[in-house]
Design a protein around this motif. Sequence first.
Motif, mmCIF file in Angstrom:
data_model
loop_
_atom_site.group_PDB
_atom_site.id
_atom_site.type_symbol
_atom_site.label_atom_id
_atom_site.label_comp_id
_atom_site.label_asym_id
_atom_site.label_seq_id
_atom_site.Cartn_x
_atom_site.Cartn_y
_atom_site.Cartn_z
ATOM 1 N N VAL A 159 0.960 -1.144 -0.055
ATOM 2 C CA VAL A 159 0.108 0.107 -0.098
ATOM 3 C C VAL A 159 0.969 1.338 -0.119
ATOM 4 C CG1 VAL A 159 -1.884 1.327 1.264
ATOM 5 C CG2 VAL A 159 -1.848 -1.120 1.325
ATOM 6 N N PRO A 160 0.803 2.166 -1.010
ATOM 7 C CA PRO A 160 1.584 3.120 -1.036
ATOM 8 C C PRO A 160 1.525 4.167 0.158
ATOM 9 C CG PRO A 160 0.446 2.945 -3.206
ATOM 10 C CD PRO A 160 -0.143 2.174 -1.974
ATOM 11 N N GLU A 161 2.535 4.847 0.468
ATOM 12 C CA GLU A 161 2.420 6.089 1.578
ATOM 13 C C GLU A 161 1.356 7.023 1.272
ATOM 14 O OE1 GLU A 161 6.191 7.621 2.045
ATOM 15 O OE2 GLU A 161 6.905 5.979 3.465
ATOM 16 N N LEU A 162 1.092 7.255 0.009
ATOM 17 C CA LEU A 162 0.062 8.537 0.061
ATOM 18 C C LEU A 162 -1.167 7.870 0.612
ATOM 19 C CD1 LEU A 162 -0.592 11.092 -1.474
ATOM 20 C CD2 LEU A 162 -1.282 9.717 -3.579
ATOM 21 N N ILE A 163 -1.586 6.899 0.359
ATOM 22 C CA ILE A 163 -3.134 6.325 0.836
ATOM 23 C C ILE A 163 -2.859 5.306 2.138
ATOM 24 C CG2 ILE A 163 -4.057 6.607 -1.396
ATOM 25 C CD1 ILE A 163 -3.944 3.567 -1.778
ATOM 26 N N GLY A 164 -1.803 5.171 2.504
ATOM 27 C CA GLY A 164 -1.636 4.295 3.583
ATOM 28 C C GLY A 164 -1.370 5.043 5.007
ATOM 29 N N ALA A 165 -1.195 4.296 6.135
ATOM 30 C CA ALA A 165 -1.292 5.003 7.369
ATOM 31 C C ALA A 165 -0.392 4.131 8.220
ATOM 32 C CB ALA A 165 -2.541 5.326 7.774
ATOM 33 N N THR A 166 0.129 4.879 9.265
ATOM 34 C CA THR A 166 0.796 4.210 10.400
ATOM 35 C C THR A 166 -0.208 4.245 11.647
ATOM 36 O OG1 THR A 166 2.844 5.006 9.685
ATOM 37 C CG2 THR A 166 2.770 4.350 12.039
ATOM 38 N N ALA A 167 -0.180 2.988 12.121
ATOM 39 C CA ALA A 167 -1.137 2.944 13.375
ATOM 40 C C ALA A 167 -0.054 2.853 14.798
ATOM 41 C CB ALA A 167 -1.929 1.687 13.055
ATOM 42 N N GLU A 168 -0.563 3.570 15.621
ATOM 43 C CA GLU A 168 0.344 3.725 16.845
ATOM 44 C C GLU A 168 -0.722 3.177 18.139
ATOM 45 O OE1 GLU A 168 3.667 6.186 18.177
ATOM 46 O OE2 GLU A 168 2.084 6.717 19.670
ATOM 47 N N VAL A 169 -0.721 2.291 19.027
ATOM 48 C CA VAL A 169 -1.429 1.708 19.944
ATOM 49 C C VAL A 169 -0.739 1.629 21.094
ATOM 50 C CG1 VAL A 169 -2.935 -0.114 21.034
ATOM 51 C CG2 VAL A 169 -2.709 0.438 18.228
ATOM 52 N N ARG A 170 -1.063 2.411 22.260
ATOM 53 C CA ARG A 170 -0.497 2.345 23.453
ATOM 54 C C ARG A 170 -1.474 1.720 24.438
ATOM 55 N NH1 ARG A 170 4.346 5.451 24.213
ATOM 56 N NH2 ARG A 170 4.655 6.759 22.435
ATOM 57 N N GLU A 171 -0.997 0.713 25.278
ATOM 58 C CA GLU A 171 -1.910 0.145 26.141
ATOM 59 C C GLU A 171 -0.971 0.111 27.464
ATOM 60 O OE1 GLU A 171 -4.427 -4.080 26.731
ATOM 61 O OE2 GLU A 171 -4.162 -2.961 24.613
ATOM 62 N N SER A 172 -1.917 0.261 28.769
ATOM 63 C CA SER A 172 -1.177 0.352 29.918
ATOM 64 C C SER A 172 -2.326 -0.105 31.098
ATOM 65 C CB SER A 172 -0.889 1.833 30.257
ATOM 66 O OG SER A 172 -1.812 2.696 30.293
ATOM 67 N N TYR A 173 -1.723 -0.275 32.167
ATOM 68 C CA TYR A 173 -2.716 -0.695 33.093
ATOM 69 C C TYR A 173 -2.574 0.329 34.245
ATOM 70 C CZ TYR A 173 -5.437 -3.425 36.452
ATOM 71 O OH TYR A 173 -6.499 -3.887 37.171
ATOM 72 N N ASP A 174 -3.846 0.890 34.715
ATOM 73 C CA ASP A 174 -4.113 1.698 35.726
ATOM 74 C C ASP A 174 -4.207 1.146 37.185
ATOM 75 O OD1 ASP A 174 -5.029 3.809 37.426
ATOM 76 O OD2 ASP A 174 -5.884 4.840 35.894
ATOM 77 N N ASP A 175 -3.477 1.022 38.297
ATOM 78 C CA ASP A 175 -3.553 0.267 39.032
ATOM 79 C C ASP A 175 -4.613 0.894 39.980
ATOM 80 O OD1 ASP A 175 -1.452 -2.016 39.506
ATOM 81 O OD2 ASP A 175 -0.194 -0.404 38.978
ATOM 82 N N ALA A 176 -4.570 2.066 40.143
ATOM 83 C CA ALA A 176 -5.729 2.821 40.819
ATOM 84 C C ALA A 176 -7.215 2.536 40.566
ATOM 85 C CB ALA A 176 -5.478 4.513 41.065
ATOM 86 N N ALA A 177 -7.446 2.483 39.209
ATOM 87 C CA ALA A 177 -8.737 2.360 38.832
ATOM 88 C C ALA A 177 -8.739 0.859 38.564
ATOM 89 C CB ALA A 177 -8.732 3.081 37.385
ATOM 90 N N GLY A 178 -7.852 -0.091 38.465
ATOM 91 C CA GLY A 178 -8.124 -1.348 38.189
ATOM 92 C C GLY A 178 -8.547 -1.474 36.683
ATOM 93 N N ARG A 179 -8.046 -0.813 35.670
ATOM 94 C CA ARG A 179 -8.468 -0.886 34.645
ATOM 95 C C ARG A 179 -7.466 -0.747 33.479
ATOM 96 N NH1 ARG A 179 -14.056 0.120 34.109
ATOM 97 N NH2 ARG A 179 -13.969 0.581 31.879
ATOM 98 N N PHE A 180 -7.529 -1.172 32.366
ATOM 99 C CA PHE A 180 -6.453 -1.125 31.357
ATOM 100 C C PHE A 180 -6.819 0.188 30.519
ATOM 101 C CE2 PHE A 180 -6.475 -5.658 32.040
ATOM 102 C CZ PHE A 180 -5.148 -6.130 31.677
ATOM 103 N N ARG A 181 -5.863 0.844 30.284
ATOM 104 C CA ARG A 181 -6.243 1.995 29.345
ATOM 105 C C ARG A 181 -5.566 1.926 28.002
ATOM 106 N NH1 ARG A 181 -8.750 5.641 32.359
ATOM 107 N NH2 ARG A 181 -8.526 5.473 34.359
ATOM 108 N N ILE A 182 -6.242 2.234 26.762
ATOM 109 C CA ILE A 182 -5.703 2.303 25.546
ATOM 110 C C ILE A 182 -5.998 3.443 24.763
ATOM 111 C CG2 ILE A 182 -8.029 1.239 24.883
ATOM 112 C CD1 ILE A 182 -6.332 -0.634 22.920
#
Length: 226
Positions: A159-182
């Motif tokens: 897929v050419p860069e002109l119409i393609g894209a870069t995805a970035e995913v950040r996932e962490s865990y919040d101990d205080a809330a007891g939840r995953f954050r994304i």
Amino acid sequence: MSSMFRTVLGPGFDRLHPQLRRRFSVGLASGEACTGQGVMDRIWHGGAFVKPLLALGTTRNILVPREGRNIPFMIENVPYVDTFGRETVTFVRTFDLPGRSRRFDAQMVLSPKGDRVLDYLGTHQHLASELHFRAEPDGSLLIRSGEHRFREGAVDVRVPELIGATAEVRESYDDAAGRFRIRVRVVNKYFGPLFGYEGSFTASYTNIRTCGVRPGLRPVREESRA
């Protein structure tokens, strides 16, 4: 035998937060599937030019066509062996948008060299992306996409860069809330931000040997090319 995510992360896997280590241990070896349920605080889109692309992707459960806030969300990570004998883990996300739920489907497979994950997108796996995983110093996980390929029949093109894209995913865990954050951002090199979402969820685990893979979770068509 370890999960594909431990394999690609190598020693970095042990730097992840313990809750992330369990979540990304999902696989045939662990015998566990993971279901996350929560809320996306925000689903956003880029400019108006993005809408036709999102509408097209929606026909094959790729991306999400509408923006929104406080959207109920579910992600299903279930391991299975595909028709080509490869361990596969589903990343099927369901967004309960007003009036109609929308899905964003992906199936992950370890690359033949074991140095990255291949992410097959949609109901027919016409799009495939390389994913690179990195454990961050704070115990969170960063996932970045690399090359994208389109495959249909004899067609197999980058897929050419002109119409393609870069995805970035950040996932962490919040101990205080007891939840995953994304947080997810999809950005085109020339046109800027295209699509993204951010929110949090809790996770539950089931034994795949007793639960199996529910109907409708696997793609309609599976792609053999890595």
